[in-house]
Design an enzyme around this catalytic site. Structure first.
Site, mmCIF file in Angstrom:
data_model
loop_
_atom_site.group_PDB
_atom_site.id
_atom_site.type_symbol
_atom_site.label_atom_id
_atom_site.label_comp_id
_atom_site.label_asym_id
_atom_site.label_seq_id
_atom_site.Cartn_x
_atom_site.Cartn_y
_atom_site.Cartn_z
ATOM 1 C CB CYS A 100 -0.916 -0.008 1.223
ATOM 2 S SG CYS A 100 -1.900 1.488 1.405
ATOM 3 C CB THR A 191 -4.087 3.796 4.985
ATOM 4 O OG1 THR A 191 -4.900 2.661 5.278
ATOM 5 C CG2 THR A 191 -2.978 3.389 4.036
ATOM 6 C CD GLU A 258 -2.998 -0.100 7.507
ATOM 7 O OE1 GLU A 258 -2.236 -0.957 8.016
ATOM 8 O OE2 GLU A 258 -3.045 0.119 6.291
#
Length: 492
Positions: A100, A191, A258
């Protein structure tokens, strides 16, 4: 200011006084912490690719606000082509990081807040839209990373924000001053929060008149007084802190992030407020953000899926089974599922439309269909990857064992020699390469990377039921019934 380089981005984080906690302690040098740095490297890739002439057309664009060249992650979509390029950019970054890269939530927040503030001002004569345009111009000119913060803790989910025993279960205004507001509360699962320069806070659900104090949206610097973050744990995360464990980590360079973001009486000046009590627009902002973010998953998860498929094919090759028809068929199925997700991302983008504010929004129905498929297909892709790779990906000895010089064999063989002997791959492939690909797949399917691929595919941008609710709203069943009646000759 010109586009930042990857190194300039990393250096800019060192200038912030962001308060970060992990394992019950304050982390002073969080930029270089081994558990956090891989996620910073992912964001840095969004800057590095923007500097690469090979990817400039995809990664950069002319600002609709200033005419300057900006990073696409700070852009307001001006066409369906922009929407499709967003998905293509996200796939590219997924391919480059297998993780991510964290700037999508901010980009999606920009576009949803931009169009929503325009319509609030249209009704109430407020100045939220101008506030936001000035803020975004600042973001674009300085090439900043901004986190989009939406998900509240929610407390008792059967109750509205104003009905909660603890009002902090949703971010809310606790004091209104002539020069701004003071807010309290928290946002969960955020995030890239620690790696961002600023945050945009938004409501997380539709609200009623009693919830006016909770209907709030604003921008806030990440190191604002009263704001702090508690880093979220991931499976196998402490491997990053072990010595001689770069192979065991699986993806040693990149990773997701996160955190719980806490607002403890944080002051927000008027110029950074985008919603303040106009409760009937909370749902609009949520719905638009969710649509953009569900579109995003048709790009980022597909790029990561490309890497998972490639790693699985390598595992089959190293195991000597790449020619087996069953293995070939499973790789075809993985590819089919992955490309179907990409089709959904492109489809909802191609059917986008211009908002009143002038930026482009995706087709909400198709975006929710896209994300509904994302809640399923990556799980099947991972299942097939585990099937092909075999059990060794979760039972292999540690990297230290492969290097150990402890003698255990009758003829003086060391633990390292024994491991390298019995876990040897096919001829022409080193044991270490097989070890690397197995650990990489473990990380993608079960470890820290699975947080950003498999589990996030389920809960990111809303749970599966959230998409089904939107599909029900957008599916227009009544019109479909009319079509059937017309052809069947039913008059009533």
């Amino acid at each position: 200011m010109a586009l930042m380089t990857a190194q300039e981005y990393i250096d800019s984080l060192r200038k912030l006084n962001t308060r970060v906690y992990m394992f019950g302690e304050k982390i002073d040098n969080w930029v270089d912490h081994p558990m956090i740095r891989p996620s910073i490297n992912c964001v840095a890739m969004t800057y590095a690719l923007a500097q690469d002439p090979q990817y400039a057309d995809l990664m950069t664009v002319k600002s609709s606000l200033t005419g300057h060249t900006i990073n696409r992650f700070t852009h307001l979509h001006q066409s369906t082509e922009d929407l499709m390029n967003k998905v293509k950019m996200q796939r590219l970054l997924g391919q480059k990081t297998a993780s991510c890269f964290q700037r999508c939530v901010g980009m999606d927040a920009f576009n949803s807040v931009f169009s929503t503030t325009f319509e609030i001002d249209e009704k109430y004569g407020t100045h939220y839209h101008e506030n936001f345009k000035k803020f975004l111009t600042y973001v674009q000119d300085n090439d900043l990373t901004v986190d989009g913060a939406m998900t509240d803790p929610k407390g008792d989910r059967s109750k509205a924000p104003s009905q909660q025993a603890d009002p902090d279960m949703y971010v809310h205004v606790v004091e209104r001053r002539p020069d701004g507001i003071v807010v309290c509360g928290a946002k969960c699962h955020q995030t890239g929060s620690i790696n961002s320069h600023w945050h945009i806070f938004m409501p997380t659900i539709s609200m009623g008149e009693a919830d006016k104090d909770w209907a709030v949206s604003f921008a806030c610097p990440t190191d604002a007084e009263g704001m702090y973050m508690i880093y979220g744990r991931q499976s196998c995360d402490t491997r990053k802190m072990e010595e001689d464990a770069s192979i065991d980590v699986g993806n040693a360079k990149f990773g997701g992030q996160e955190a719980l973001v806490v607002l403890d009486h944080v002051f927000i000046p008027n110029e950074y407020i985008f919603l303040n009590g106009e409760y009937e627009f909370a749902g609009m902002m949520v719905e638009r953000f969710a649509g953009y973010h569900r579109q995003s998953y048709g790009g980022c998860k597909v790029g990561v899926g490309d890497v998972v498929i490639g790693a699985t094919a390598l595992a089959a090759e190293y195991n000597g089974v790449e020619k087996a028809s069953a293995v070939k068929d499973k790789l075809i199925e993985m590819t089919h599922l992955n490309e179907t997700l990409y089709c959904c991302g492109i489809a909802c983008s191609s059917q986008g439309f211009k908002t009143k504010a002038g930026n482009y929004q995706i087709d909400l129905l198709l975006a929710n269909v896209c994300k509904q498929n994302v809640t399923r297909f990556p799980y099947e892709i991972v299942r097939l990857a585990e099937d092909i790779a075999g059990g060794l990906m979760v039972t292999m000895p540690s990297q230290k064992d492969f290097h150990s010089e402890t003698v255990v064999g009758r003829n003086g063989e060391t633990i390292g020699e024994i491991c390298n002997k019995y876990f040897a791959a096919r001829e022409g492939v080193s044991t270490e390469d097989r070890q690397r690909i197995m650990r990489f797949l473990e990380n993608m399917c079960l470890g820290a990377a699975a947080v950003g691929y498999r589990t996030e595919s389920m809960h990111g941008a809303g749970s599966p039921q959230a998409q089904r609710i939107m599909i029900a709203r957008q599916g227009n069943i009544q019109e479909k019934k009319k079509l059937a009646k017309n052809i069947a000759g039913i008059q009533k």
